[in-house]
Motif scaffolding. Structure first.
Motif, PDB file in Angstrom:
ATOM      1  N   VAL A 183     -22.003  83.624 -87.402  1.00 32.52           N
ATOM      2  CA  VAL A 183     -21.609  83.954 -88.775  1.00 32.52           C
ATOM      3  C   VAL A 183     -22.210  85.299 -89.155  1.00 32.52           C
ATOM      4  CG1 VAL A 183     -21.679  83.253 -91.199  1.00 32.52           C
ATOM      5  CG2 VAL A 183     -21.558  81.503 -89.412  1.00 32.52           C
ATOM      6  N   ASP A 184     -21.404  86.134 -89.796  1.00 34.94           N
ATOM      7  CA  ASP A 184     -21.880  87.410 -90.336  1.00 34.94           C
ATOM      8  C   ASP A 184     -21.659  87.387 -91.846  1.00 34.94           C
ATOM      9  OD1 ASP A 184     -22.601  90.052 -90.831  1.00 34.94           O
ATOM     10  OD2 ASP A 184     -20.663  90.849 -90.205  1.00 34.94           O
ATOM     11  N   LEU A 185     -22.701  87.706 -92.609  1.00 40.60           N
ATOM     12  CA  LEU A 185     -22.671  87.553 -94.056  1.00 40.60           C
ATOM     13  C   LEU A 185     -22.086  88.738 -94.812  1.00 40.60           C
ATOM     14  CD1 LEU A 185     -26.166  85.891 -94.691  1.00 40.60           C
ATOM     15  CD2 LEU A 185     -23.932  84.781 -94.471  1.00 40.60           C
ATOM     16  N   HIS A 186     -21.710  89.833 -94.125  1.00 38.52           N
ATOM     17  CA  HIS A 186     -21.218  90.966 -94.912  1.00 38.52           C
ATOM     18  C   HIS A 186     -20.467  91.982 -94.067  1.00 38.52           C
ATOM     19  CE1 HIS A 186     -21.401  93.402 -98.637  1.00 38.52           C
ATOM     20  NE2 HIS A 186     -21.253  94.422 -97.780  1.00 38.52           N
ATOM     21  N   HIS A 198     -34.349  80.616 -92.638  1.00 36.01           N
ATOM     22  CA  HIS A 198     -33.919  81.464 -93.750  1.00 36.01           C
ATOM     23  C   HIS A 198     -33.406  82.827 -93.307  1.00 36.01           C
ATOM     24  CE1 HIS A 198     -35.563  78.458 -96.416  1.00 36.01           C
ATOM     25  NE2 HIS A 198     -36.652  78.454 -95.665  1.00 36.01           N
ATOM     26  N   VAL A 199     -33.108  82.985 -92.021  1.00 34.33           N
ATOM     27  CA  VAL A 199     -32.697  84.277 -91.484  1.00 34.33           C
ATOM     28  C   VAL A 199     -31.305  84.142 -90.864  1.00 34.33           C
ATOM     29  CG1 VAL A 199     -33.284  86.153 -89.900  1.00 34.33           C
ATOM     30  CG2 VAL A 199     -35.111  84.845 -91.039  1.00 34.33           C
ATOM     31  N   ALA A 200     -30.476  85.163 -91.120  1.00 35.88           N
ATOM     32  CA  ALA A 200     -29.107  85.168 -90.624  1.00 35.88           C
ATOM     33  C   ALA A 200     -28.707  86.601 -90.273  1.00 35.88           C
ATOM     34  CB  ALA A 200     -28.167  84.587 -91.686  1.00 35.88           C
ATOM     35  N   LEU A 201     -27.445  86.791 -89.930  1.00 37.46           N
ATOM     36  CA  LEU A 201     -26.903  88.114 -89.629  1.00 37.46           C
ATOM     37  C   LEU A 201     -26.174  88.665 -90.850  1.00 37.46           C
ATOM     38  CD1 LEU A 201     -25.301  87.438 -86.107  1.00 37.46           C
ATOM     39  CD2 LEU A 201     -27.651  88.160 -86.632  1.00 37.46           C
ATOM     40  N   GLY A 202     -26.407  89.941 -91.163  1.00 37.04           N
ATOM     41  CA  GLY A 202     -25.721  90.588 -92.280  1.00 37.04           C
ATOM     42  C   GLY A 202     -25.416  92.031 -91.937  1.00 37.04           C
ATOM     43  N   SER A 203     -24.418  92.249 -91.125  1.00 37.12           N
ATOM     44  CA  SER A 203     -24.197  93.516 -90.426  1.00 37.12           C
ATOM     45  C   SER A 203     -24.026  94.728 -91.331  1.00 37.12           C
ATOM     46  CB  SER A 203     -22.959  93.390 -89.530  1.00 37.12           C
ATOM     47  OG  SER A 203     -21.788  93.227 -90.320  1.00 37.12           O
ATOM     48  N   GLU A 212     -33.752  78.611 -81.964  1.00 42.24           N
ATOM     49  CA  GLU A 212     -33.941  79.676 -82.944  1.00 42.24           C
ATOM     50  C   GLU A 212     -32.750  80.633 -82.938  1.00 42.24           C
ATOM     51  OE1 GLU A 212     -38.786  80.245 -83.110  1.00 42.24           O
ATOM     52  OE2 GLU A 212     -37.668  81.141 -81.442  1.00 42.24           O
ATOM     53  N   ILE A 213     -32.269  80.967 -81.748  1.00 48.67           N
ATOM     54  CA  ILE A 213     -31.118  81.859 -81.643  1.00 48.67           C
ATOM     55  C   ILE A 213     -29.904  81.239 -82.332  1.00 48.67           C
ATOM     56  CG2 ILE A 213     -29.485  82.925 -80.035  1.00 48.67           C
ATOM     57  CD1 ILE A 213     -31.857  83.146 -78.047  1.00 48.67           C
ATOM     58  N   GLY A 214     -29.682  79.965 -82.079  1.00 47.40           N
ATOM     59  CA  GLY A 214     -28.546  79.281 -82.694  1.00 47.40           C
ATOM     60  C   GLY A 214     -28.606  79.294 -84.211  1.00 47.40           C
ATOM     61  N   LYS A 215     -29.799  79.149 -84.767  1.00 45.00           N
ATOM     62  CA  LYS A 215     -29.941  79.162 -86.224  1.00 45.00           C
ATOM     63  C   LYS A 215     -29.660  80.542 -86.796  1.00 45.00           C
ATOM     64  CE  LYS A 215     -33.184  75.318 -86.843  1.00 45.00           C
ATOM     65  NZ  LYS A 215     -34.494  74.889 -87.400  1.00 45.00           N
ATOM     66  N   MET A 271     -28.102  83.185 -85.434  1.00 46.23           N
ATOM     67  CA  MET A 271     -26.772  83.719 -85.149  1.00 46.23           C
ATOM     68  C   MET A 271     -25.679  83.070 -85.982  1.00 46.23           C
ATOM     69  SD  MET A 271     -27.052  86.196 -82.926  1.00 46.23           S
ATOM     70  CE  MET A 271     -25.393  86.397 -82.271  1.00 46.23           C
ATOM     71  N   GLY A 272     -25.973  81.936 -86.616  1.00 43.84           N
ATOM     72  CA  GLY A 272     -24.935  81.326 -87.452  1.00 43.84           C
ATOM     73  C   GLY A 272     -25.244  79.939 -87.955  1.00 43.84           C
ATOM     74  N   GLY A 273     -26.131  79.220 -87.282  1.00 43.12           N
ATOM     75  CA  GLY A 273     -26.406  77.851 -87.696  1.00 43.12           C
ATOM     76  C   GLY A 273     -26.952  77.763 -89.110  1.00 43.12           C
ATOM     77  N   ASN A 274     -27.850  78.670 -89.463  1.00 38.17           N
ATOM     78  CA  ASN A 274     -28.407  78.657 -90.826  1.00 38.17           C
ATOM     79  C   ASN A 274     -27.329  78.919 -91.867  1.00 38.17           C
ATOM     80  OD1 ASN A 274     -31.058  78.174 -89.989  1.00 38.17           O
ATOM     81  ND2 ASN A 274     -31.551  80.352 -89.858  1.00 38.17           N
TER      82      ASN A 274
END
Length: 388
Positions: A56-59, A332-337, A368-371, A373-376
């Motif tokens: 998942v990418d947030l932006h 509490h950490v995700a991807l936001g490109s 941790e990677i799964g969370k 990269m998109g799980g969170n």
């Protein structure tokens, strides 16, 4: 002679029109760049792990540009084919409606706007030329049109139930990419509270408070005032919460962040940012506020550009992710490109496996990677989108 002059005038107009048609592509090619690079090496085991993830990418600001999101582009960072190649389950598409001419991370005024000219050059409907609300509605229409044309490739997510259906479809062999609509700053409300619901009805499920300039809701991190929420801003926050719209504090002033957290009853997102302790940049909020956002159940998306990560390489992004996980907690950490957001990057969305490989090299566990990269993000949206 009159016929010759008339013909010459028509020829000049055609040349000008042709030039204007190419101008948006030329502009985007210059500012939404991907650095030249050889293919990144991704070990087989890292690729296998990446292919199992829900990324998942947030932006991303893709809807701003004169490209069909269903076609693989030769410029920019995001489109549905490249999202599919990067194994992205859900992409948040943010609508940009106003950008000051001289925007910067410090002291930006909202007195000018370059999106007006861009809308004209890109042949957006005339209703968008002088209305920020109509620009947001038009960008929603663009994504909905893409979904109508290719429902097997793109599915708009408006609710937790939609998200579950998306994941079921992907697990069942169909591989649509999910799209979630967001607003980059709430100035498209145009000072009218009822426009929160109008944007909600158009499909928007995440709204930023401010972008690069102060607006009717409050101060920007990059603006002139440093103010917190206005009375209208507080009303808008309450209305967003009533409807189940997720509040995005990217670009918000520290005072707006504090005011929002003081009154919010639901967790918030910072969709695209860096962490000040990893990258001492005026683009990044102070660590204490980021910690407070996480402690309230919020989610922080780590960006891929220089101003967020103090570097654009996969290693620089992973370094920021490492700091964020250690400081905020892995949940509490995700991807936001900030893809397609007028930022040069070192990899596009088709190459996201390089982050999975880089995180493995940096000692992250597969969980941790799964969370990150998109799980969170999947969990956060499932808990905070309207049930629907």
């Amino acid at each position: 002679m009159k016929r010759i002059l008339a013909g010459l005038a028509i020829a000049i107009l055609l040349i000008l029109a042709a030039g204007l048609a190419f101008l948006p592509g030329v502009l985007e090619s210059r500012i939404n760049r991907v650095a030249d690079h050889q293919p990144y090496p991704v070990p087989e085991d890292a690729q296998t792990l990446h292919d199992r993830l829900a990324v998942v990418d947030l932006h991303a600001d893709t809807l701003l540009w004169a490209r069909d999101p269903l076609k693989r582009g030769s410029r920019g960072h995001v489109d549905v084919p490249r999202l599919a190649e990067g194994n992205v389950t859900l992409q948040v598409f943010s609508a940009v409606t106003k950008v000051p001419r001289d925007q910067g991370y410090v002291g930006t005024s909202g007195d000018s706007d370059i999106i007006t000219l861009l809308a004209m050059v890109q042949r957006w409907p005339a209703r968008t030329w002088d209305s920020l609300l109509e620009r947001a509605l038009y960008q929603s229409e663009k994504l909905h049109d893409a979904e109508r044309r290719a429902p097997e490739e793109l599915m708009i997510v408006r609710s937790a139930a939609d998200l579950d259906r998306l994941i079921e479809r992907r697990n069942g062999g169909s591989r649509p990419v999910g799209g979630l609509l967001a607003i980059e700053g709430a100035h498209p409300l145009e000072g009218k509270l009822e426009n929160v619901e109008r944007l909600y009805e158009a499909g928007y499920r995440m709204m930023g408070i401010t972008h690069f300039f102060d607006n009717e809701l409050g101060g920007s991190l990059h603006g002139l005032s440093g103010d917190g929420l206005t009375d209208f801003g507080r009303e808008a926050v309450r209305e967003m919460e009533r409807l189940g719209v997720i509040i995005d504090l990217a670009h918000a002033s520290p005072a707006v962040v504090r005011d929002t957290l003081d009154m919010a009853t639901r967790p918030v997102i910072v969709s695209h940012t860096g962490i000040h302790g990893a990258c001492d940049s005026p683009r990044n909020l102070e660590d204490a506020l980021m910690k407070r956002i996480a402690q309230a159940g919020g989610l922080v998306g780590i960006g891929y550009w220089e101003g967020a990560a103090c570097g654009t390489s996969p290693a620089a992004v992973v370094k920021s992710i490492r700091y964020a996980v250690d400081f905020l907690g892995v949940d509490h950490v995700a991807l936001g490109s900030d893809y397609d957001g007028a930022v040069p990057v070192a990899f596009d969305t088709s190459e996201l496996a390089v982050l999975t490989a880089g995180m493995r090299d940096a000692g992250f566990t597969d969980e941790e990677i799964g969370k990150v990269m998109g799980g969170n993000a999947i969990r956060f949206f499932r808990e905070n989108l309207p049930k629907g």
